[in-house]
Design a protein around this motif. Structure first.
Motif, PDB file in Angstrom:
ATOM      1  N   ARG A 101       0.829  -1.205   0.000  1.00  0.00           N
ATOM      2  CA  ARG A 101       0.000   0.000   0.000  1.00  0.00           C
ATOM      3  C   ARG A 101       0.865   1.257   0.000  1.00  0.00           C
ATOM      4  O   ARG A 101       0.612   2.211  -0.740  1.00  0.00           O
ATOM      5  N   ILE A 102       1.914   1.263   0.815  1.00  0.00           N
ATOM      6  CA  ILE A 102       2.726   2.487   0.948  1.00  0.00           C
ATOM      7  C   ILE A 102       3.533   2.758  -0.329  1.00  0.00           C
ATOM      8  O   ILE A 102       3.685   3.906  -0.738  1.00  0.00           O
ATOM      9  N   VAL A 103       4.030   1.706  -0.976  1.00  0.00           N
ATOM     10  CA  VAL A 103       4.726   1.916  -2.260  1.00  0.00           C
ATOM     11  C   VAL A 103       3.745   2.550  -3.248  1.00  0.00           C
ATOM     12  O   VAL A 103       4.067   3.512  -3.959  1.00  0.00           O
ATOM     13  N   GLY A 104       2.524   2.038  -3.275  1.00  0.00           N
ATOM     14  CA  GLY A 104       1.498   2.608  -4.158  1.00  0.00           C
ATOM     15  C   GLY A 104       1.255   4.077  -3.846  1.00  0.00           C
ATOM     16  O   GLY A 104       1.202   4.921  -4.750  1.00  0.00           O
ATOM     17  N   GLU A 105       1.131   4.393  -2.565  1.00  0.00           N
ATOM     18  CA  GLU A 105       0.889   5.788  -2.161  1.00  0.00           C
ATOM     19  C   GLU A 105       2.067   6.685  -2.543  1.00  0.00           C
ATOM     20  O   GLU A 105       1.883   7.794  -3.046  1.00  0.00           O
ATOM     21  N   ALA A 106       3.284   6.206  -2.270  1.00  0.00           N
ATOM     22  CA  ALA A 106       4.472   7.038  -2.507  1.00  0.00           C
ATOM     23  C   ALA A 106       4.649   7.340  -3.994  1.00  0.00           C
ATOM     24  O   ALA A 106       5.112   8.421  -4.360  1.00  0.00           O
ATOM     25  N   LEU A 107       4.295   6.376  -4.849  1.00  0.00           N
ATOM     26  CA  LEU A 107       4.516   6.570  -6.284  1.00  0.00           C
ATOM     27  C   LEU A 107       3.250   6.996  -7.018  1.00  0.00           C
ATOM     28  O   LEU A 107       3.266   7.192  -8.235  1.00  0.00           O
ATOM     29  N   GLY A 108       2.150   7.113  -6.283  1.00  0.00           N
ATOM     30  CA  GLY A 108       0.897   7.500  -6.914  1.00  0.00           C
ATOM     31  C   GLY A 108       0.383   6.447  -7.878  1.00  0.00           C
ATOM     32  O   GLY A 108      -0.211   6.760  -8.906  1.00  0.00           O
ATOM     33  N   LEU A 109       0.605   5.185  -7.559  1.00  0.00           N
ATOM     34  CA  LEU A 109       0.159   4.087  -8.422  1.00  0.00           C
ATOM     35  C   LEU A 109      -0.950   3.299  -7.731  1.00  0.00           C
ATOM     36  O   LEU A 109      -0.985   3.226  -6.501  1.00  0.00           O
ATOM     37  N   PRO A 110      -1.840   2.681  -8.526  1.00  0.00           N
ATOM     38  CA  PRO A 110      -2.845   1.797  -7.899  1.00  0.00           C
ATOM     39  C   PRO A 110      -2.121   0.682  -7.130  1.00  0.00           C
ATOM     40  O   PRO A 110      -1.127   0.137  -7.615  1.00  0.00           O
ATOM     41  N   TRP A 111      -2.628   0.373  -5.952  1.00  0.00           N
ATOM     42  CA  TRP A 111      -1.920  -0.574  -5.079  1.00  0.00           C
ATOM     43  C   TRP A 111      -1.810  -1.948  -5.709  1.00  0.00           C
ATOM     44  O   TRP A 111      -0.869  -2.699  -5.438  1.00  0.00           O
ATOM     45  N   GLY A 112      -2.757  -2.300  -6.547  1.00  0.00           N
ATOM     46  CA  GLY A 112      -2.747  -3.614  -7.196  1.00  0.00           C
ATOM     47  C   GLY A 112      -1.615  -3.781  -8.193  1.00  0.00           C
ATOM     48  O   GLY A 112      -1.333  -4.888  -8.630  1.00  0.00           O
ATOM     49  N   ARG A 113      -0.963  -2.694  -8.569  1.00  0.00           N
ATOM     50  CA  ARG A 113       0.172  -2.809  -9.496  1.00  0.00           C
ATOM     51  C   ARG A 113       1.472  -3.133  -8.772  1.00  0.00           C
ATOM     52  O   ARG A 113       2.516  -3.303  -9.395  1.00  0.00           O
ATOM     53  N   ILE A 114       1.407  -3.181  -7.451  1.00  0.00           N
ATOM     54  CA  ILE A 114       2.608  -3.459  -6.662  1.00  0.00           C
ATOM     55  C   ILE A 114       2.508  -4.871  -6.098  1.00  0.00           C
ATOM     56  O   ILE A 114       1.473  -5.272  -5.588  1.00  0.00           O
TER      57      ILE A 114
END
Lengths: 158, 762
Positions: B222-235
């Protein structure tokens, strides 16, 4: 600059071309795939990379690979034979001396050397502690590691 | 039956043979390596940065600075996401920073094809700073007109507290004796032997795979998604075996950066492997606390009131922010639940390394203060310190005075009794001269603690478990909870074996968590997993067992609940010794029978809405060498009430390790900061002394087994608590030996010398 060295690793003769700047740790991990040799500090403080060089424990991170020319190296990969654990490995399993496991291979090697050196000798828990003081463990408080070595020495007496 | 037995740890053989793979043991050809350019000042701003020369070095792939990373600020704490904006973690960090907030802050990052080039490239980056005065203590950062470390914060992250048991002023005025004092704890570091390490790559144009040494894969996603502005499912986060964490890996530190780098560099594999020196300043530390306390006590031994006013130093970034201080205070009211208690805490920014979660999450700091004050109180009224505690600590039937939740299990008084017997408290005290005057003086000390088994109701507590019956009648189990060395995988296998009715050896736990396939669980923290996962595993195992029996009924024609599973065989429920059919036959039938076939699986997500308090104490006997100002531990025992002990050998292992860490926090460890520059002196193992085998004594450990009904198997938290009470117990033993109260940690010879000199011993 690379140089050819010949050494014995876990009982097998190896001819290796090594970069003179490389540590033994790097060569064991990267060329020979001996991934049990862990790096915890890279400056010889934690002992996670302990291997036996001519049966003496050393920190592989501090030891240049070229210095290993003509010598014999043991890592934990060579300690179990035919799917059977060495006695020291078995004692670590039996006594609960394994937690996160990152220090375990180095500890097994340091303990193996200690046990081989003190066969049939009376040693105290404090002697074992001193003998293993070059290896750091943050999980076990050393209690079960000391016991594993102690049991191993006791068994050897029989 | 597997629960309560010291079965063989499921990962022990993999670890003693060196075959267990950690993050650094997965090799991908062409992996690039990256290293941060860290600031050489503690507070300031980068005026100019020139990376051109570094970029031109052969082997350097790219250099990124604060100008190249997203503007998005994100929070790194390994907490569950909060839907309530008021409870969100503090978002105060970008991937790289222009505003330098501690010595070692991350300004730029170099990517190269080998480590040697990396080192060289860093030297070629030119940087000009505008420097500000480093605010290295809470006093400095709270001073009037102090520069704001984070704009708009006034250098305070948060304040919290609670008041239970009535008016404190009145209680203090009316009590027989009032006491006040101030206690300070130091900055420590986790020193997990595997440094923080992560690598990332992409296997298509959209999805980023991050392999990381983390305690919290699902939170990291979740945090990688937030930090990069990407949908969490892509991580996708993959967590292999990890070499210790102790809370430092309950924080998202390298994952967003490696994900960012692979995204920028065509999905190529990129690794960051922190050095020990970086890991000790650039990850997380333990919050130093400064606690002002008042206490009121009556001569009959009743503790009337405790008042605590704490300042916690979180360093340069919020990380776990104020929640450490809040959680720490919440534990104390469980320990002395019948006293009036006021707790107030404030968490402040300073220009020091960021503090975060560390084993027992603030409780060691606040309970150090409480157990010092309790000792003062007992001594002031002339009561035996153990008797005073027994009179006032939590008992069966007490409740959390704030929530009103009753303690379903509480064996603290029994723990105190057992510890007292183990160390032969009364006998030794009776045998000792009233006043010791020689250079070597003996002392006995005690301290207790309470802790919790999760974060509920502050956070949501979800645990997931999935069990599959294989063709050969073995079970595969996946949980979202993570093995970090504490033995979670073994415990989960025991639970599944116990409830399904198969031999322990037939249960295989998938140790690696991969957020693309693993059930959801927030991870290893708060000593929550064996407690929270217990109900998920229990329910999944029960469901699978029901499905197996239903299928066995169809195969054998014996229907209507007549069957059971025992030791891997289907047996007659009324005569368990009568085997009806083997589990293997049932399993094969389920996989391959053309009419009845269908895979037997269970997949459960369980939400826990309870939080069982856990208790215990330390007893210690020490000898103080007055001229050398040195403490030698003669005997030490921890006694715990952690409910049912699932695996005695591993449980003791948790206690040994926690006590050793507690002894070290009490006597040895401290991150040393230069008060003028904010530079850390000792961010390496040579200068920051964690104990070796000779620096800790033999550690005694016992359990008072209670049964906690809210848990699937009667168990409660155990991982973190053993660290809490050793430092105050040692401090109280020094007090007992010398009559001198040491009110700060660590109690090194340096500290003792100061106190002994003040007391006129020299």
């Amino acid at each position: 600059m690379n140089r050819m060295i010949t050494c014995t690793v876990n009982g097998k003769k190896k001819e290796l071309s090594v970069d003179v700047r490389q540590s033994l740790l790097e060569v064991l991990r990267e060329q020979l795939g001996l991934l049990s040799v862990k790096q915890g500090c890279a400056v010889g403080e934690c002992g996670a990379c302990t291997v036996l060089l001519d049966d003496v424990p050393i920190d592989a991170c501090l030891y240049l690979a070229v210095w290993a020319d003509g010598r014999s190296i043991r890592s934990v990969e060579g300690e179990s034979r035919n799917d059977k654990l060495s006695r020291v490995q078995q004692a670590f399993v039996d006594e609960g001396a394994v937690q996160c496991g990152i220090c375990t291979p180095g500890f097994v090697m340091a303990a193996t050397s200690f046990v081989e050196k003190h066969k049939h000798q009376k040693v105290s828990r404090y002697d074992i502690r001193r003998g293993l003081a070059g290896n750091l463990c943050r999980c076990t408080g050393y209690e079960t590691i000391v016991t594993a070595v102690q049991k191993n020495l006791d068994d050897d007496d029989q | 039956m597997a629960i309560g037995k010291s079965v063989k740890r499921v990962d022990a053989v993999a670890k003693v043979t060196g075959r267990a793979r950690y993050t650094d043991d997965f090799y991908m050809p062409g992996t690039l390596v990256a290293k941060y350019l860290r600031s050489t000042i503690a507070h300031g701003r980068v005026k100019k940065i020139d990376t051109r020369k570094a970029e031109q070095l052969p082997g350097v792939e790219a250099v990124f600075t604060y100008e190249d990373v997203p503007e998005t600020k994100f929070a790194t704490a390994g907490h569950p996401y909060s839907l309530d904006p008021a409870h969100k973690d503090v978002e105060d960090r970008r991937l790289l920073t222009q505003h330098v907030r501690y010595w070692g802050d991350e300004i730029a990052i170099v990517v190269a094809d080998n480590k040697l080039v990396l080192q060289e490239a860093l030297k070629h980056i030119k940087i000009e700073y505008e420097t500000y005065e480093p605010l290295v203590s809470p006093q400095a950062s709270l001073a009037k007109n102090a520069r704001q470390i984070h704009a708009g914060s006034n250098n305070v992250i948060g304040e919290s507290g609670y008041k239970v048991g009535g008016r404190i002023e009145e209680a203090i005025t009316n009590a027989d004796i009032a006491l006040q004092n101030r206690y300070r704890t130091q900055m420590c570091q986790h020193c997990h032997i595997e440094n923080h390490i992560a690598y990332a790559y992409m296997d298509d144009l959209e999805h980023i795979v991050v392999v990381s040494s983390t305690q919290i894969p699902h939170i990291a996603r979740r945090i990688v998604g937030e930090a990069l502005g990407l949908p969490w499912g892509r991580i996708r986060i993959v967590k292999p075996y990890i070499g210790g964490g102790f809370g430092a890996k309950q924080d998202v530190i390298l994952e967003p950066m490696v994900a960012f780098l692979t995204l920028k560099l065509d999905g190529r594999p990129i690794k960051i492997d922190l050095s020990r020196e970086e890991c000790m300043i650039g990850t997380r530390t333990r919050h130093p606390f400064d606690v002002k306390m008042r206490a009121a006590v009556n001569k009959d031994g009743v503790l009337v009131a405790l008042e605590m006013d704490a300042v916690a130093n979180t360093g340069a970034y919020a990380s776990h922010g104020h929640s450490v201080a809040g959680a720490a205070g919440a534990k104390t009211r469980l320990l002395y639940p019948r006293a009036a208690m006021h707790y107030h805490a404030r968490t402040v920014y300073t220009n020091t390394p960021a503090a975060g979660a560390m084993r027992a999450y603030g409780a060691p700091q606040v309970i150090f203060a409480v157990e010092c004050m309790i000792e003062e109180a007992a001594r002031k009224i002339g009561m035996d310190p153990v008797a005073f505690r027994m009179k006032n600590v939590a008992r069966q039937g007490d409740a959390d005075p704030l929530s009103g939740e009753r303690f379903e299990s509480c064996g603290l008084i029994e723990c105190l009794q057992q510890g007292k017997d183990l160390i032969r408290w009364d006998e030794k005290r009776a045998a000792r001269p009233k006043k010791q005057t020689g250079p070597l003086r003996r002392g006995l000390g005690v301290a207790c603690f309470s802790y919790a088994s999760g974060t509920y109701p502050a956070c949501l507590e979800i645990a997931g478990a999935r069990i599959i019956l294989n063709q050969d009648a073995s079970l595969h189990i996946q949980v979202g909870a993570t093995e970090i060395g504490q033995g979670l995988d073994t415990i989960v296998a025991q639970m599944a074996a116990e409830t399904v009715g198969v031999p322990f050896a037939d249960v295989h736990v998938v140790s690696t968590q991969d957020t693309d396939v693993a059930p959801f669980d927030t991870g290893a923290y708060a000593s929550r997993q064996a407690y929270v996962a217990s109900n998920a595993v229990f329910r999944a195992a029960r469901e699978l067992k029901a499905k197996i029996l239903e299928h066995a009924g169809r195969v054998t024609g014996i229907l209507g609940g007549e069957l059971d599973i025992l030791n891997g065989a289907i047996v007659d429920r009324k005569d368990l010794s009568r085997k009806v059919i083997s589990l293997k036959e049932v399993a094969l039938d389920a996989y391959y029978d053309k009419q009845r076939g269908g895979q037997l699986t269970a997949d459960v997500s369980h939400k826990t809405c309870t939080n069982a308090p856990t208790f215990g104490c330390t007893f210690v006997e020490i000898e103080v060498d007055i001229p050398l100002c040195k403490v030698d531990i003669k005997e030490i025992y921890n006694v715990h009430d952690s409910g049912v002990i699932l695996h005695p050998v591993m449980a003791k292992g948790q206690v040994h390790g926690g006590v050793a860490m507690g002894i070290a926090a009490g006597l040895y460890e401290e991150m040393k900061i230069d008060a003028e520059t904010g530079k850390i002196y000792n961010n390496n193992f040579l200068d920051y002394k964690i104990p070796t085998a000779v620096d800790v004594p033999d550690i005694g450990c016992e359990f008072v087994e209670t049964y906690e009904p809210s848990s699937g198997y009667g168990n409660k938290a155990l991982g973190e608590p053993p660290i809490i009470s050793p430092p105050p117990a040692i401090r109280n033993a020094i007090y007992d030996a010398t009559g001198i109260a040491i009110n700060e940690l660590p109690m090194t010879p340096h500290t003792l010398f100061k106190y002994f000199k003040e007391a006129g011993l020299f």
